[in-house]
Design a protein around this motif. Structure first.
Motif, short mmCIF file in Angstrom:
data_model
loop_
_atom_site.label_atom_id
_atom_site.label_comp_id
_atom_site.label_asym_id
_atom_site.label_seq_id
_atom_site.Cartn_x
_atom_site.Cartn_y
_atom_site.Cartn_z
N GLN A 120 -3.34 -1.93 -25.97
CA GLN A 120 -4.53 -1.09 -25.76
C GLN A 120 -5.05 -0.65 -27.14
OE1 GLN A 120 -3.70 2.59 -23.67
NE2 GLN A 120 -5.77 2.71 -22.84
N ASN A 121 -6.34 -0.85 -27.39
CA ASN A 121 -6.95 -0.51 -28.68
C ASN A 121 -6.14 -1.10 -29.85
OD1 ASN A 121 -8.61 1.05 -27.05
ND2 ASN A 121 -7.38 2.90 -27.38
N ASN A 122 -5.82 -2.38 -29.74
CA ASN A 122 -5.05 -3.11 -30.78
C ASN A 122 -3.65 -2.54 -31.02
OD1 ASN A 122 -7.15 -4.92 -31.26
ND2 ASN A 122 -8.16 -3.45 -32.64
N LYS A 123 -3.17 -1.71 -30.11
CA LYS A 123 -1.82 -1.14 -30.28
C LYS A 123 -0.96 -1.65 -29.12
CE LYS A 123 0.39 3.32 -30.34
NZ LYS A 123 0.28 4.30 -29.30
N THR A 124 0.24 -2.16 -29.45
CA THR A 124 1.14 -2.67 -28.40
C THR A 124 2.04 -1.55 -27.91
OG1 THR A 124 1.07 -4.89 -29.32
CG2 THR A 124 2.92 -4.39 -27.89
N ILE A 125 2.04 -1.36 -26.60
CA ILE A 125 2.88 -0.31 -26.00
C ILE A 125 4.12 -0.96 -25.41
CG2 ILE A 125 2.98 1.45 -24.16
CD1 ILE A 125 -0.28 1.31 -24.47
N GLU A 126 5.29 -0.52 -25.89
CA GLU A 126 6.56 -0.98 -25.31
C GLU A 126 7.11 0.15 -24.44
OE1 GLU A 126 9.12 -2.06 -28.55
OE2 GLU A 126 8.02 -3.92 -28.95
N PHE A 127 7.82 -0.20 -23.39
CA PHE A 127 8.32 0.83 -22.47
C PHE A 127 9.79 1.14 -22.73
CE2 PHE A 127 4.76 -1.28 -20.31
CZ PHE A 127 3.90 -0.18 -20.23
N ASP A 128 10.08 2.45 -22.82
CA ASP A 128 11.47 2.89 -23.00
C ASP A 128 12.24 2.81 -21.69
OD1 ASP A 128 11.36 3.81 -25.81
OD2 ASP A 128 9.81 5.14 -24.99
N CYS A 129 11.49 2.90 -20.59
CA CYS A 129 12.12 2.83 -19.27
C CYS A 129 11.05 2.48 -18.25
CB CYS A 129 12.75 4.19 -18.93
SG CYS A 129 13.58 4.24 -17.32
N VAL A 130 11.46 1.78 -17.20
CA VAL A 130 10.53 1.46 -16.11
C VAL A 130 11.00 2.20 -14.86
CG1 VAL A 130 9.75 -0.38 -14.55
CG2 VAL A 130 9.80 -0.77 -17.02
N PHE A 131 10.11 2.98 -14.28
CA PHE A 131 10.41 3.64 -13.00
C PHE A 131 9.94 2.70 -11.90
CE2 PHE A 131 11.44 7.80 -11.03
CZ PHE A 131 11.27 7.41 -9.71
N ASN A 132 10.89 2.22 -11.10
CA ASN A 132 10.59 1.21 -10.09
C ASN A 132 10.26 1.86 -8.75
OD1 ASN A 132 10.50 -1.00 -8.40
ND2 ASN A 132 12.56 -1.73 -8.84
N ALA A 133 9.00 1.73 -8.33
CA ALA A 133 8.58 2.27 -7.03
C ALA A 133 8.03 1.16 -6.13
CB ALA A 133 7.53 3.37 -7.23
N ILE A 134 8.52 -0.07 -6.34
CA ILE A 134 8.04 -1.20 -5.53
C ILE A 134 8.95 -1.41 -4.33
CG2 ILE A 134 7.60 -3.69 -5.46
CD1 ILE A 134 6.80 -3.55 -8.39
N HIS A 135 8.39 -1.22 -3.12
CA HIS A 135 9.14 -1.52 -1.89
C HIS A 135 8.96 -3.01 -1.59
CE1 HIS A 135 8.89 2.76 -1.69
NE2 HIS A 135 7.63 2.78 -1.30
N GLY A 136 10.03 -3.67 -1.19
CA GLY A 136 9.92 -5.11 -0.88
C GLY A 136 9.93 -5.93 -2.15
N THR A 137 9.55 -7.23 -2.03
CA THR A 137 9.59 -8.11 -3.18
C THR A 137 8.42 -7.81 -4.13
OG1 THR A 137 9.77 -10.44 -3.82
CG2 THR A 137 8.27 -9.97 -2.02
N PRO A 138 8.56 -7.92 -5.46
CA PRO A 138 9.74 -8.32 -6.23
C PRO A 138 10.56 -7.13 -6.76
CG PRO A 138 7.85 -8.29 -7.67
CD PRO A 138 7.37 -7.81 -6.31
N GLY A 139 10.27 -5.92 -6.26
CA GLY A 139 10.92 -4.75 -6.86
C GLY A 139 12.21 -4.32 -6.19
N GLU A 140 12.38 -4.74 -4.91
CA GLU A 140 13.55 -4.26 -4.17
C GLU A 140 14.57 -5.37 -3.93
OE1 GLU A 140 14.29 -1.01 -0.58
OE2 GLU A 140 12.37 -2.05 -0.66
N GLN A 164 0.83 -1.22 0.00
CA GLN A 164 0.00 0.00 0.00
C GLN A 164 0.86 1.27 0.00
OE1 GLN A 164 -2.22 -1.59 3.24
NE2 GLN A 164 -4.16 -1.19 2.23
N ILE A 165 1.98 1.20 0.72
CA ILE A 165 2.91 2.34 0.75
C ILE A 165 3.49 2.54 -0.65
CG2 ILE A 165 5.04 3.24 1.78
CD1 ILE A 165 4.31 1.07 4.11
N SER A 166 3.81 1.43 -1.31
CA SER A 166 4.36 1.49 -2.67
C SER A 166 3.36 2.09 -3.66
CB SER A 166 4.76 0.08 -3.13
OG SER A 166 5.04 0.08 -4.51
N LEU A 167 2.07 1.73 -3.52
CA LEU A 167 1.06 2.30 -4.43
C LEU A 167 1.02 3.83 -4.30
CD1 LEU A 167 -1.87 -0.28 -4.05
CD2 LEU A 167 -0.35 -0.02 -6.01
N LYS A 168 1.21 4.31 -3.05
CA LYS A 168 1.25 5.76 -2.84
C LYS A 168 2.48 6.37 -3.50
CE LYS A 168 -1.13 6.26 1.62
NZ LYS A 168 -0.88 6.32 3.06
N SER A 169 3.64 5.75 -3.28
CA SER A 169 4.88 6.24 -3.89
C SER A 169 4.75 6.32 -5.40
CB SER A 169 6.07 5.32 -3.55
OG SER A 169 6.50 5.49 -2.23
#
Length: 324
Positions: free
Chosen positions: A68-88, A17-22
């Motif tokens: 989304q709407n038949n279009k594939t979105i690829e990410f140029d970068c991921v901003f990691n705001a996950i505290h604990g597993t699996p992000g930390e 829940q803290i991570s969702l806020k971050s």
């Protein structure tokens, strides 16, 4: 061309829940002129992109894309705001690194190492980093209360080895309370660390790579109203966080030097926040967090603000550093 930024938040631990806020704070402060921003919830039961109208679109785990709407979105970068597993703890870093997707956190090995308090302290000791006397226990191992007390003394701290936000931690003042505290920590983790009590000023030190340079942010002093800096103190206002810390120039220089040394010795990248307690004027390392809280009230953003770095700058810099 605007870059597609996935902001991952949530996670599988007690801290989700803290991570969702971050994560939401990060989404609110990224520059929409530069970036297309995608809030991504990584939870035990689902990995989903949350659209502007709050619909959930599943993330393709095979290549970390969203359709989304038949279009594939690829990410140029991921901003990691996950505290604990699996992000930390390195899992997400390893997965993104295998897919070749840049991310704002430290690499997989550094994440795994720093998440394991006892391995991290053991790795840093040969480099002259001071830490508390500790006793390690694995689940199922025979518990010898006398041996523990002889080694670490009382009072002492009993901590889950791999949990954040002070879950599974207790301060023990008398021998009788040791076993219940150990059982409590084993609920969070199958490895625990029991440490001698360090009596002194506690400080929190943010270290980041900012515009290409390892930068130590202004230091925060932690004054807990509770017996120690526990969950209530951290998240329910039961502590004072004073930035800059009320410590001497000599102590300030020592902890800046130590925190920078820890960051560089571990070959860290991205954000980090390490905690120290001063004993006889020397900083003793407690732990290193690699995904510190990112809400406006969180310690690292407060420190950045004191250094004249806004949340927009802080988050934008993290992305620039990740993709260069």
């Amino acid at each position: 061309m605007k870059k597609n930024i996935g902001v991952v938040m949530g996670g599988y631990s007690s801290e989700y829940q803290i991570s969702l806020k971050s994560g939401q704070v990060v989404c609110n402060h990224l520059d929409t002129e530069k970036y297309n921003i995608y809030p991504l919830h990584i939870l035990k039961d689902k990995w989903v992109y949350i659209t502007d109208d709050k619909k959930e679109i599943p993330i393709n785990k095979g290549n970390f894309t969203v359709t989304q709407n038949n279009k594939t979105i690829e990410f140029d970068c991921v901003f990691n705001a996950i505290h604990g597993t699996p992000g930390e703890d390195g899992y997400l870093q390893g997965y993104l690194e295998l897919l070749g997707i840049p991310h704002t956190s430290c690499p997989m090995y550094q994440a795994g190492l720093t998440f394991n308090k006892r391995d991290c302290l053991a790795a840093l000791k040969p480099f002259g980093i001071k830490c508390a006397t500790s006793f390690y226990l694995n689940k199922g191992q025979e518990i010898n209360i006398q041996a523990i007390v002889e080694k670490v003394g009382l009072p002492c701290f009993v901590k889950a080895n791999k949990a954040g936000s002070s879950f599974g931690i207790s301060k023990v003042n008398e021998k009788e309370a040791l076993l219940p505290a150990i059982e409590n920590s084993f609920k969070e983790d199958d490895e625990i660390i029991i440490e001698s009590f360090l009596d002194g000023v506690e400080v929190s030190v943010g270290v980041i790579t900012y515009k290409g340079n390892v930068t130590v942010l202004p230091i925060t002093e932690i004054v807990s109203e509770n017996d120690f800096f526990d969950y209530e103190a951290k998240y329910q206002g039961k502590s004072q966080e004073i930035t800059p810390a009320r410590i001497s120039d000599e102590m300030t220089q020592k902890v800046i030097h130590t925190a920078k040394k820890v960051y560089e010795t571990l070959k860290m990248k991205g954000f980090s926040r390490s905690e120290y307690i001063f004993v006889d004027g020397e900083p003793y390392l407690l732990e290193v967090n690699t995904i510190p809280g990112m809400t406006a009230e969180s310690i690292l953003p407060q420190q950045a603000a004191k250094a004249g770095i806004s949340l927009n700058d802080l988050f934008d810099n993290a992305i620039e550093e990740a993709i260069k």
